[in-house]
Write an enzyme that holds these catalytic residues in place. Structure first.
Site, mmCIF file in Angstrom:
data_model
loop_
_atom_site.group_PDB
_atom_site.id
_atom_site.type_symbol
_atom_site.label_atom_id
_atom_site.label_comp_id
_atom_site.label_asym_id
_atom_site.label_seq_id
_atom_site.Cartn_x
_atom_site.Cartn_y
_atom_site.Cartn_z
ATOM 1 N N VAL A 53 -6.495 -6.042 5.283
ATOM 2 C CA VAL A 53 -6.864 -4.619 5.332
ATOM 3 C C VAL A 53 -5.694 -3.736 4.917
ATOM 4 C CG1 VAL A 53 -7.625 -2.711 6.780
ATOM 5 C CG2 VAL A 53 -8.693 -4.945 6.991
ATOM 6 N N CYS A 54 -4.485 -4.086 5.403
ATOM 7 C CA CYS A 54 -3.309 -3.299 5.015
ATOM 8 C C CYS A 54 -3.165 -3.308 3.510
ATOM 9 C CB CYS A 54 -2.025 -3.887 5.572
ATOM 10 S SG CYS A 54 -2.035 -4.117 7.310
ATOM 11 N N THR A 55 -3.433 -4.465 2.940
ATOM 12 C CA THR A 55 -3.265 -4.606 1.502
ATOM 13 C C THR A 55 -4.159 -3.616 0.780
ATOM 14 O OG1 THR A 55 -2.810 -6.909 1.879
ATOM 15 C CG2 THR A 55 -3.312 -6.260 -0.361
ATOM 16 N N LEU A 58 -2.760 0.142 1.640
ATOM 17 C CA LEU A 58 -1.532 0.566 0.973
ATOM 18 C C LEU A 58 -1.695 0.527 -0.540
ATOM 19 C CD1 LEU A 58 1.109 -1.085 3.324
ATOM 20 C CD2 LEU A 58 0.175 1.219 3.418
#
Lengths: 161, 189
Positions: A53-55, A58
């Protein structure tokens, strides 16, 4: 907008003075919040480098950067990962904004913003838009595993006037 | 504070600018924000085809570009290729061909064979893609998605409201049918 669950940390709210901090952005460089006085800052706390999800989140910010720049805003990503992880992650995802390492003492800056999940030892997925005078004008805590996207940030930047 | 959740709404209404399949006055409008190189979009492609077949003239399907180029290096090339084909009246054949041949993404020679088969002006497509002739349109699609709560791909909107369920045939058809019977917006609580 989903409401934060009761168990979530209470993040700093609009109107609060943004606590200053100094964190490493590369092995031999540091970034302080006060360096950006005079322009808006977006702080994006996130749990961990490399998680899917962070990928998405960001990577999306990297792609929306030209819009953030229209507001002369600086975007800073913050997690408790070490600086070498940040460097590899940033290179891999072609991120075009600094990732700051809230590594030692672990999570200290995240805690100042109420954006530390003590149970898992990671930063919460929390967003802050700080105005040019260093005052938080918008904050948002995203539910676990949910990419908060960029719309809230862009609306908050627009509202800065 | 009330514990309610309202899914984001489409900020750029469906209109003449859009690539659209199906009846313009259909009671169900499905909008996809997609990336041609995204594997999840590739997986959703046959699902959308099946939904179109199932709902027929009751459905209008719209595709908008959301290329996540820092994870998908060929996504922008693909979006430009589809737009260049669109300029020659062949958006949907190229859109479909891109999804059906995701593993050849970026192999211009492979796509040229198909462009020739479609009787397209291959040289013009090559020039337009190289010049990124449709980058403004692609960026407009992209930003309309960002402002509508598109955070990744694929993201679907059903009658203007973001669909947060799984991109699966059964759940999407159910959601479309419910939406078609809900003339006015109703916040999900």
């Amino acid at each position: 907008m989903p409401r934060a669950e009761a168990t979530k940390p209470p993040i700093l709210k609009a109107g609060a003075k943004a606590p200053d901090f100094t964190l490493k952005s590369t092995p031999d460089q540091s970034v302080s919040l006060r360096d950006f006085l005079g322009r808006p800052v977006v702080l994006a706390f996130y749990p961990a480098d490399w998680s899917p999800v962070c990928t998405d989140q960001l990577g999306l910010y990297a792609q929306v950067m030209s819009e953030f720049k229209k507001f002369n805003a600086e975007v800073l990503g913050i997690s408790v990962d070490g600086i070498w992880s940040h460097l590899a992650f940033s290179n891999d995802r072609k991120l075009n904004f600094p990732l700051l390492s809230d590594f030692e003492p672990k999570g200290a800056v995240s805690k100042m913003y109420g954006a530390f999940e003590a149970a898992v030892g990671e930063s919460a997925r929390a967003l802050f838009v700080i105005d040019k005078k260093g005052v938080i004008r918008w904050s948002y805590l995203s539910p676990d595993g949910v990419n908060p996207g960029a719309d809230g940030i862009l609306s908050a930047l627009e509202d800065l006037g | 504070m009330p514990k309610t959740y309202t899914p984001p709404r489409l900020t750029l209404p469906v209109g003449d600018r859009d690539h659209s399949e199906g009846a313009p006055d259909a009671s169900m409008v499905l909008v996809e924000y997609g990336d041609y190189q995204c594997p999840y979009c590739g997986a959703a492609y046959p699902v959308v085809k099946r939904i179109e077949k199932e709902l027929g003239s009751d459905l209008r399907f719209v595709f908008r570009n959301f290329p996540l180029t820092n994870s998908h290096p060929q996504a922008e090339w693909a979006a430009e290729t589809a737009e260049a084909a669109s300029a020659q009246g062949k958006f949907w054949p190229m859109h479909d061909f891109l999804y059906e041949n995701q593993r050849f993404m970026g192999d211009a020679a492979y796509f040229t064979v198909y462009e020739t088969k479609l009787k397209l002006d291959v040289t013009r497509i090559g020039q337009e893609v190289a010049q990124r002739a449709y980058s403004a349109r692609i960026q407009e699609d992209f930003m309309s998605g960002v402002r509508s709560g598109v955070n990744g791909t694929p993201t679907f909107f059903i009658n203007g409201i973001r669909y947060d369920g799984a991109p699966e045939f059964g759940s999407m058809v159910s959601a479309l049918k419910v939406a078609s019977k809900t003339p006015r917006r109703r916040a999900r609580t």
